[in-house]
Design a protein around this motif. Structure first.
Motif, PDB file in Angstrom:
ATOM      1  N   GLY A 399       0.790  -1.226   0.000  1.00  0.00           N
ATOM      2  CA  GLY A 399       0.000   0.000   0.000  1.00  0.00           C
ATOM      3  C   GLY A 399       0.819   1.270   0.000  1.00  0.00           C
ATOM      4  O   GLY A 399       0.290   2.355   0.307  1.00  0.00           O
ATOM      5  N   ILE A 400       2.096   1.167  -0.345  1.00  0.00           N
ATOM      6  CA  ILE A 400       2.951   2.352  -0.393  1.00  0.00           C
ATOM      7  C   ILE A 400       2.639   3.114  -1.679  1.00  0.00           C
ATOM      8  O   ILE A 400       2.778   2.575  -2.781  1.00  0.00           O
ATOM      9  CB  ILE A 400       4.434   1.958  -0.351  1.00  0.00           C
ATOM     10  N   ALA A 401       2.203   4.366  -1.545  1.00  0.00           N
ATOM     11  CA  ALA A 401       1.798   5.126  -2.720  1.00  0.00           C
ATOM     12  C   ALA A 401       1.717   6.608  -2.380  1.00  0.00           C
ATOM     13  O   ALA A 401       1.556   6.992  -1.214  1.00  0.00           O
ATOM     14  CB  ALA A 401       0.437   4.648  -3.232  1.00  0.00           C
ATOM     15  N   VAL A 402       1.821   7.430  -3.405  1.00  0.00           N
ATOM     16  CA  VAL A 402       1.565   8.857  -3.257  1.00  0.00           C
ATOM     17  C   VAL A 402       0.059   9.067  -3.243  1.00  0.00           C
ATOM     18  O   VAL A 402      -0.657   8.611  -4.143  1.00  0.00           O
ATOM     19  CB  VAL A 402       2.209   9.655  -4.405  1.00  0.00           C
ATOM     20  N   ASP A 403      -0.416   9.756  -2.211  1.00  0.00           N
ATOM     21  CA  ASP A 403      -1.833  10.073  -2.130  1.00  0.00           C
ATOM     22  C   ASP A 403      -2.124  11.199  -3.124  1.00  0.00           C
ATOM     23  O   ASP A 403      -1.587  12.308  -2.985  1.00  0.00           O
ATOM     24  CB  ASP A 403      -2.175  10.513  -0.714  1.00  0.00           C
ATOM     25  N   PRO A 404      -2.975  10.963  -4.137  1.00  0.00           N
ATOM     26  CA  PRO A 404      -3.244  12.015  -5.117  1.00  0.00           C
ATOM     27  C   PRO A 404      -3.917  13.239  -4.515  1.00  0.00           C
ATOM     28  O   PRO A 404      -3.893  14.322  -5.112  1.00  0.00           O
ATOM     29  CB  PRO A 404      -4.150  11.326  -6.144  1.00  0.00           C
ATOM     30  N   ALA A 405      -4.474  13.097  -3.317  1.00  0.00           N
ATOM     31  CA  ALA A 405      -5.166  14.224  -2.702  1.00  0.00           C
ATOM     32  C   ALA A 405      -4.221  15.292  -2.178  1.00  0.00           C
ATOM     33  O   ALA A 405      -4.576  16.468  -2.121  1.00  0.00           O
ATOM     34  CB  ALA A 405      -6.063  13.729  -1.565  1.00  0.00           C
ATOM     35  N   ASP A 406      -3.007  14.884  -1.757  1.00  0.00           N
ATOM     36  CA  ASP A 406      -2.103  15.879  -1.166  1.00  0.00           C
ATOM     37  C   ASP A 406      -0.638  15.708  -1.559  1.00  0.00           C
ATOM     38  O   ASP A 406       0.208  16.514  -1.175  1.00  0.00           O
ATOM     39  CB  ASP A 406      -2.224  15.883   0.361  1.00  0.00           C
ATOM     40  N   GLY A 407      -0.311  14.648  -2.303  1.00  0.00           N
ATOM     41  CA  GLY A 407       1.074  14.447  -2.727  1.00  0.00           C
ATOM     42  C   GLY A 407       1.972  13.847  -1.674  1.00  0.00           C
ATOM     43  O   GLY A 407       3.191  13.734  -1.894  1.00  0.00           O
ATOM     44  N   LEU A 408       1.416  13.441  -0.520  1.00  0.00           N
ATOM     45  CA  LEU A 408       2.203  12.807   0.532  1.00  0.00           C
ATOM     46  C   LEU A 408       2.174  11.290   0.358  1.00  0.00           C
ATOM     47  O   LEU A 408       1.303  10.740  -0.315  1.00  0.00           O
ATOM     48  CB  LEU A 408       1.650  13.183   1.902  1.00  0.00           C
ATOM     49  N   LEU A 409       3.140  10.623   0.997  1.00  0.00           N
ATOM     50  CA  LEU A 409       3.219   9.160   0.922  1.00  0.00           C
ATOM     51  C   LEU A 409       2.360   8.531   2.004  1.00  0.00           C
ATOM     52  O   LEU A 409       2.437   8.912   3.178  1.00  0.00           O
ATOM     53  CB  LEU A 409       4.663   8.692   1.105  1.00  0.00           C
ATOM     54  N   THR A 410       1.592   7.557   1.610  1.00  0.00           N
ATOM     55  CA  THR A 410       0.840   6.755   2.558  1.00  0.00           C
ATOM     56  C   THR A 410       1.303   5.310   2.450  1.00  0.00           C
ATOM     57  O   THR A 410       1.908   4.912   1.435  1.00  0.00           O
ATOM     58  CB  THR A 410      -0.672   6.875   2.308  1.00  0.00           C
ATOM     59  N   GLN A 411       1.036   4.536   3.479  1.00  0.00           N
ATOM     60  CA  GLN A 411       1.503   3.149   3.484  1.00  0.00           C
ATOM     61  C   GLN A 411       0.712   2.370   4.505  1.00  0.00           C
ATOM     62  O   GLN A 411       0.109   2.937   5.411  1.00  0.00           O
ATOM     63  CB  GLN A 411       2.994   3.090   3.818  1.00  0.00           C
TER      64      GLN A 411
END
Length: 647
Positions: A399-411
């Motif tokens: 689930g490591i990905a750039v959140d398109p909503a804010d450009g931050l990394l989520t995991q």
């Protein structure tokens, strides 16, 4: 280097002498290790511990060489030391120790029996699994010296018992070959062949692990010491087709010269830096034909990419080894998979289960180019690094990905602990930190900016990287400041990990040191906040570095002790981590907060636990007794880096 020596008050007291450990490494992943008093307190202790095809696969061979002195009076004085399952300590040779010292990084003991003084010095041959042990008559004599060789051949993480056959010991000229695995050579070899039953390791007992093993008394060497200066020496080495090693005294001199060269190459500005430079050398290894790599810690770790990249600047760039570092970075770049570095192969399989190791890799490359001017390396690995960004934008493992909503990394993924706070108990993460951990996104912002610089230096268009960096920075500044006066540890944490009234997400304001990276990195997303730093210092800072959680938290555990589950449960719940002194010092310097006195406790620690080195962890509560590996790469590297970079 700092003067590390102890007299009878420490050497003859097991409480003091047996809790101070020395380490000598061979440069290929193996080592010799023990205590000041000579008592083996860990199953990992031995005079010849041999690395396999990778550093984590080690086997213990020669366990000890127990000296016994036959005096002219006919008395036999035993100088060894063993603890037994019965609780007895016998023999008690440590009671005759008058001094222990590290001389050019090599351990040296001196025993006194009346007017007879025997000195032992130990070294490993650089680049080969070989140990030399030299005994020298300093005064008195003539005496006869016997050296009883206690052996095993087992995995370093296990034990060997007497319920199986004894070790195979084949006589050869000048000694013997044990289990067709390692060779012993010295004067007047006499085979014996019997089990020593119930040898006890007090540190393993304290760690909740099997504390006893049986050793095979393979035989003994002997020689006469007629006058001061006479020696009796023994060599032990991995049995292979290579030529026999040089004589033991020559091995000691080779090792001493090399240690001096390592220190000189680092160009230290004081004795502490010299000591740390030599300590750093222990972690840089090359096993067989493999590329150069980093051992995370002795005695039980192998190679871990997160540890390697956090340690990179301190181990390589601050010790005059940029050429070796360059080789390491090129090698790691070639192993990227789906935009990720493998975490480790210590478990026997390659594991891609970390969110931050790859981001630390971006940081290491940027620091290498910035400090060395090696733009050729930057251009060479740039395509691989850009592919990392693409993979994170598209989404990769766990689930490591750039959140398109804010450009931050989520995991985050069920059962996974992907940040450096990765301890699990019975398969359940202690601190899962799913969502957007603060240090992960500080590293993400830092990595995007560093990559943009590398791209522009290579003549590449960096506009998209600049846009991503600006967006992530803006989001970071909006999302992470918490009402409590510090930064959230995780934002957008899913409710199953942090159940709060059925809400979908939760922002975790636990006071942890991870936020330090938001102020400390070269391209940190925030300007340092002095009031926040002072709050962090008041809650987390100890003489050995920051705690991993404030003592006010309900989850705080002040002692990193007990069995595996208890220790893992405490690992990141208040335990002190010396490596974090690096980010703390960097953040303070950027905030113009003085750090001149910050390192005093860690410098004193160099003589307290792993001699000349820095431990992995320490208890969160005073007296902050050291725990974990006595010799830890990122602890040494970060202390060395921040001391040198601040001058």
């Amino acid at each position: 280097m700092i003067d590390i020596r102890f007299g009878p008050q420490v050497c003859t007291d097991l409480t003091s002498g047996a809790t101070r450990e020395w380490l000598v490494t061979d440069g290929v992943g193996g080592y010799a290790m023990g205590t000041v008093s000579g008592l083996r307190t860990r199953r990992y202790h031995g005079l010849l511990v041999v690395a396999g095809e990778r550093p984590a696969v080690r086997r213990v061979g020669l366990v000890s060489l127990d000296p016994a002195v036959l005096l002219p009076s006919g008395a036999r004085v035993r100088l060894g030391a063993h603890e037994w399952a019965s609780g007895a300590v016998d023999p008690r040779g440590f009671e005759l120790l008058e001094r222990f010292a590290l001389v050019d990084g090599l351990p040296r003991w001196r025993w006194r029996a009346g007017d007879v003084v025997i000195e032992r010095e130990l070294a490993m041959l650089p680049g080969r699994s070989c140990v030399a042990v030299v005994h020298r008559l300093v005064s008195g004599g003539p005496v006869r010296l016997e050296l009883a060789a206690a052996c095993t051949w087992r995995d370093a993480h296990g034990e060997r018992r007497s319920d199986g056959p004894g070790l195979r010991v084949e006589p050869v000229a000048g000694g013997a070959v044990v289990e067709d695995a390692f060779r012993l050579a010295g004067p007047n070899w006499e085979p014996e062949g019997q089990w020593w039953l119930g040898v006890h390791h007090r540190e393993e007992a304290a760690r909740g692990l099997p504390p006893t093993e049986d050793l095979w008394y393979a035989g003994r060497f002997s020689g006469t010491l007629d006058r001061p200066g006479d020696t009796v020496s023994v060599l032990a080495w991995k049995h292979d087709p290579a030529p026999e090693p040089p004589p033991a005294a020559e091995v000691v001199e080779i090792a001493r010269r090399r240690n001096r060269q390592v220190v000189a190459q680092a160009a230290p500005r004081d004795d502490v830096e010299a000591t740390l430079a030599l300590a750093a050398d222990a972690f840089v290894v090359r096993t067989g034909d493999a590329p150069v790599d980093v051992v995370a810690g002795y005695p039980w770790f192998g190679t871990w990419s997160r540890d390697t990249m956090i340690s990179y600047e301190g181990l390589f760039l601050r010790t005059g080894r940029a050429d070796l570092g360059r080789e390491l970075l090129r090698t790691y770049a070639a192993t990227l998979s789906e935009g990720m570095l493998a975490n480790t192969a210590d478990t026997g399989r390659v594991e891609y289960n970390t969110v931050d190791a790859t981001l630390w890799f971006l940081h290491a490359v940027e620091r290498h180019v910035a400090l060395t001017g090696d733009t050729d390396l930057g251009a060479e690995v740039l395509p691989a690094l850009l592919a990392v960004v693409d993979a994170h934008r598209a989404g990769t493992r766990y689930g490591i990905a750039v959140d398109p909503a804010d450009g931050l990394l989520t995991q985050g993924a069920p059962g996974a602990a992907l940040t450096w706070m990765d301890a699990r108990v019975h398969g359940v993460p202690v601190t899962p930190r799913a969502g957007k951990p603060v240090e992960v996104n500080a590293l993400w912002v830092n990595g995007l900016a560093g990559l943009a610089e590398l791209a522009e230096a290579s003549g590449r268009d960096a506009d998209e990287l600049r846009r991503m960096h600006a967006r992530a920075t803006t989001a970071f500044r909006e999302r992470y400041p918490a009402p409590a006066g510090w930064l959230y540890d995780v934002v957008d944490a899913p409710a199953p990990a942090y159940p709060l009234g059925g809400g979908a997400f939760h922002d975790d304001d636990s006071l942890r040191p991870n936020q330090l990276l938001a102020w400390s990195l070269p391209y940190a997303p925030l300007e340092p906040d002095e009031p926040a730093l002072r709050r962090i210092a008041a809650a987390l800072l100890t003489p050995l570095g920051p705690r991993s959680l404030t003592p006010d938290a309900p989850e705080f555990v002040g002692r990193h002790r007990g069995g595996p589950a208890e220790r893992d449960g405490a690992y990141h719940q208040g335990t002190v981590w010396p490596w974090l002194v690096g980010p703390y010092a960097d953040a303070c310097r950027r905030a113009k907060v003085p750090v001149d006195e910050l390192f005093v406790g860690l410098e004193a620690h160099l003589t307290e636990y792993g001699l000349g080195s820095v431990s992995e962890t320490a208890d969160g509560l005073a007296p902050h007794a050291a725990t974990g590996c006595p010799f830890q790469a990122w602890s040494v590297a970060e202390l060395l880096r921040v001391r040198r970079s601040g001058r």
